[in-house]
Design an enzyme around this catalytic site. Sequence first.
Site, PDB file in Angstrom:
ATOM      1  N   GLY A  37       0.815  -1.212   0.000  1.00 14.74           N
ATOM      2  CA  GLY A  37       0.000   0.000   0.000  1.00 14.74           C
ATOM      3  C   GLY A  37       0.847   1.261   0.000  1.00 14.74           C
ATOM      4  O   GLY A  37       2.031   1.247  -0.313  1.00 14.74           O
ATOM      5  N   HIS A  40       2.477   4.629  -4.987  1.00 11.21           N
ATOM      6  CA  HIS A  40       3.081   5.735  -5.718  1.00 11.21           C
ATOM      7  C   HIS A  40       3.200   5.323  -7.185  1.00 11.21           C
ATOM      8  O   HIS A  40       2.818   4.206  -7.559  1.00 11.21           O
ATOM      9  CB  HIS A  40       4.433   6.135  -5.123  1.00 11.21           C
ATOM     10  CG  HIS A  40       5.380   4.978  -4.967  1.00 11.21           C
ATOM     11  ND1 HIS A  40       5.938   4.324  -6.034  1.00 11.21           N
ATOM     12  CD2 HIS A  40       5.829   4.336  -3.858  1.00 11.21           C
ATOM     13  CE1 HIS A  40       6.722   3.365  -5.601  1.00 11.21           C
ATOM     14  NE2 HIS A  40       6.661   3.325  -4.275  1.00 11.21           N
ATOM     15  N   GLU A  41       3.761   6.218  -7.981  1.00 12.50           N
ATOM     16  CA  GLU A  41       3.811   5.983  -9.423  1.00 12.50           C
ATOM     17  C   GLU A  41       4.538   4.674  -9.774  1.00 12.50           C
ATOM     18  O   GLU A  41       4.178   3.994 -10.733  1.00 12.50           O
ATOM     19  CB  GLU A  41       4.463   7.202 -10.105  1.00 12.50           C
ATOM     20  CG  GLU A  41       4.522   7.150 -11.618  1.00 12.50           C
ATOM     21  CD  GLU A  41       3.155   7.006 -12.303  1.00 12.50           C
ATOM     22  OE1 GLU A  41       2.121   7.398 -11.719  1.00 12.50           O
ATOM     23  OE2 GLU A  41       3.146   6.476 -13.444  1.00 12.50           O
ATOM     24  N   GLY A  42       5.543   4.321  -8.973  1.00 11.06           N
ATOM     25  CA  GLY A  42       6.259   3.062  -9.222  1.00 11.06           C
ATOM     26  C   GLY A  42       5.317   1.871  -9.174  1.00 11.06           C
ATOM     27  O   GLY A  42       5.334   0.992 -10.050  1.00 11.06           O
ATOM     28  N   HIS A  43       4.446   1.829  -8.144  1.00  9.76           N
ATOM     29  CA  HIS A  43       3.463   0.731  -8.059  1.00  9.76           C
ATOM     30  C   HIS A  43       2.539   0.752  -9.279  1.00  9.76           C
ATOM     31  O   HIS A  43       2.172  -0.286  -9.822  1.00  9.76           O
ATOM     32  CB  HIS A  43       2.580   0.884  -6.812  1.00  9.76           C
ATOM     33  CG  HIS A  43       3.303   0.757  -5.507  1.00  9.76           C
ATOM     34  ND1 HIS A  43       3.480   1.821  -4.661  1.00  9.76           N
ATOM     35  CD2 HIS A  43       3.857  -0.316  -4.905  1.00  9.76           C
ATOM     36  CE1 HIS A  43       4.130   1.408  -3.577  1.00  9.76           C
ATOM     37  NE2 HIS A  43       4.374   0.122  -3.702  1.00  9.76           N
ATOM     38  N   GLY A 153       8.815  -4.722  -8.536  1.00  7.49           N
ATOM     39  CA  GLY A 153       9.725  -3.629  -8.876  1.00  7.49           C
ATOM     40  C   GLY A 153      11.171  -4.095  -8.858  1.00  7.49           C
ATOM     41  O   GLY A 153      11.554  -4.894  -8.004  1.00  7.49           O
ATOM     42  N   GLN A 154      11.963  -3.540  -9.778  1.00 11.58           N
ATOM     43  CA  GLN A 154      13.347  -4.029  -9.854  1.00 11.58           C
ATOM     44  C   GLN A 154      14.254  -3.372  -8.837  1.00 11.58           C
ATOM     45  O   GLN A 154      15.382  -3.790  -8.645  1.00 11.58           O
ATOM     46  CB  GLN A 154      13.893  -3.862 -11.268  1.00 11.58           C
ATOM     47  CG  GLN A 154      14.102  -2.431 -11.692  1.00 11.58           C
ATOM     48  CD  GLN A 154      14.588  -2.368 -13.139  1.00 11.58           C
ATOM     49  OE1 GLN A 154      14.630  -3.372 -13.832  1.00 11.58           O
ATOM     50  NE2 GLN A 154      14.937  -1.183 -13.580  1.00 11.58           N
ATOM     51  N   LYS A 155      13.753  -2.358  -8.122  1.00  5.35           N
ATOM     52  CA  LYS A 155      14.641  -1.725  -7.142  1.00  5.35           C
ATOM     53  C   LYS A 155      14.943  -2.681  -5.978  1.00  5.35           C
ATOM     54  O   LYS A 155      15.973  -2.579  -5.355  1.00  5.35           O
ATOM     55  CB  LYS A 155      14.061  -0.397  -6.664  1.00  5.35           C
ATOM     56  CG  LYS A 155      13.039  -0.482  -5.579  1.00  5.35           C
ATOM     57  CD  LYS A 155      12.669   0.912  -5.074  1.00  5.35           C
ATOM     58  CE  LYS A 155      11.510   0.871  -4.096  1.00  5.35           C
ATOM     59  NZ  LYS A 155      11.692  -0.021  -2.958  1.00  5.35           N
ATOM     60  N   GLN A 159      15.147  -9.091  -3.165  1.00  3.07           N
ATOM     61  CA  GLN A 159      13.803  -9.648  -2.957  1.00  3.07           C
ATOM     62  C   GLN A 159      13.329 -10.395  -4.213  1.00  3.07           C
ATOM     63  O   GLN A 159      12.825 -11.518  -4.138  1.00  3.07           O
ATOM     64  CB  GLN A 159      12.842  -8.509  -2.617  1.00  3.07           C
ATOM     65  CG  GLN A 159      11.373  -8.893  -2.721  1.00  3.07           C
ATOM     66  CD  GLN A 159      10.446  -7.836  -2.174  1.00  3.07           C
ATOM     67  OE1 GLN A 159      10.390  -7.644  -0.973  1.00  3.07           O
ATOM     68  NE2 GLN A 159       9.711  -7.144  -3.022  1.00  3.07           N
TER      69      GLN A 159
HETATM   70  O1  PAF Z   1       7.945  -5.200  -1.973  1.00  2.68           O
HETATM   71  C1  PAF Z   1       6.961  -5.159  -1.207  1.00  2.68           C
HETATM   72  O2  PAF Z   1       6.174  -4.215  -1.193  1.00  2.68           O
HETATM   73  C2  PAF Z   1       6.746  -6.300  -0.239  1.00  2.68           C
HETATM   74  O3  PAF Z   1       7.949  -6.842   0.200  1.00  2.68           O
HETATM   75  C3  PAF Z   1       5.832  -7.407  -0.807  1.00  2.68           C
HETATM   76  C4  PAF Z   1       6.469  -8.086  -2.005  1.00  2.68           C
HETATM   77  C5  PAF Z   1       4.491  -6.810  -1.199  1.00  2.68           C
HETATM   78  C6  PAF Z   1       5.589  -8.475   0.258  1.00  2.68           C
HETATM   79  O4  PAF Z   1       4.985  -7.953   1.391  1.00  2.68           O
END
Ligand code: PAF
Length: 178
Positions: A37, A40-43, A153-155, A159
């Site tokens: 949640g 922002h624009e990245g999402h 996202g690649q940043k 992860q």
């Molecule tokens: O990158 C995120 O926002 C979180 O780590 C994710 C992948 C949604 C898991 O909670």
Amino acid sequence: MNQNPAPREFTTPAGIRAWVTAQRAGGSRIGFVPTMGFLHEGHLRLVDAARAVSDVVVMSIFVNPLQFGPTEDLARYPRDLPRDRALAAGRGVDALFLPDVSVMYPPGSDTRVAPGPAADRWEGAARPGHFAGVLTVVAKLFHLVSPDVAVFGQKDAQQVALIRRMARDLDWPVALVV
Ligand code: PAF
């Protein structure tokens, strides 16, 4: 003015599963954007990327307590659901999955996904347990949403590498777009 219909909203595993199952039965390819949640624009660009390769886009908004360390303040993590709703609608998200902590981790839920040694370096070294929390929630979300494509996202390179490894090691039939 926003011409898109408001996304459908689900808060329970049964609800999101039933909706995704119906979409897939209708021939739709499911794209998924997991988030915590405070969009922002990245999402929103991840939503565009999901839209480009799928027919319907599901976004989850869930601040995952498992990925916060004991010294990291979960309560202070920024949240603004009304704004997130408006931004998701504006970008054409079809469904929002908004589970509560008690839904994702009911009392007694103590199984965790253990990442391999690649989680012990860099951010993982500074935040012990963080990536086990990330993989556990992503595994649960993948089960609930069963996406054809998931977009990250690649940043957050470490992860993404760990999620990719998990999907491969656990034979998940999901394509990852970064
Ligand atoms: O990158 C995120 O926002 C979180 O780590 C994710 C992948 C949604 C898991 O909670």
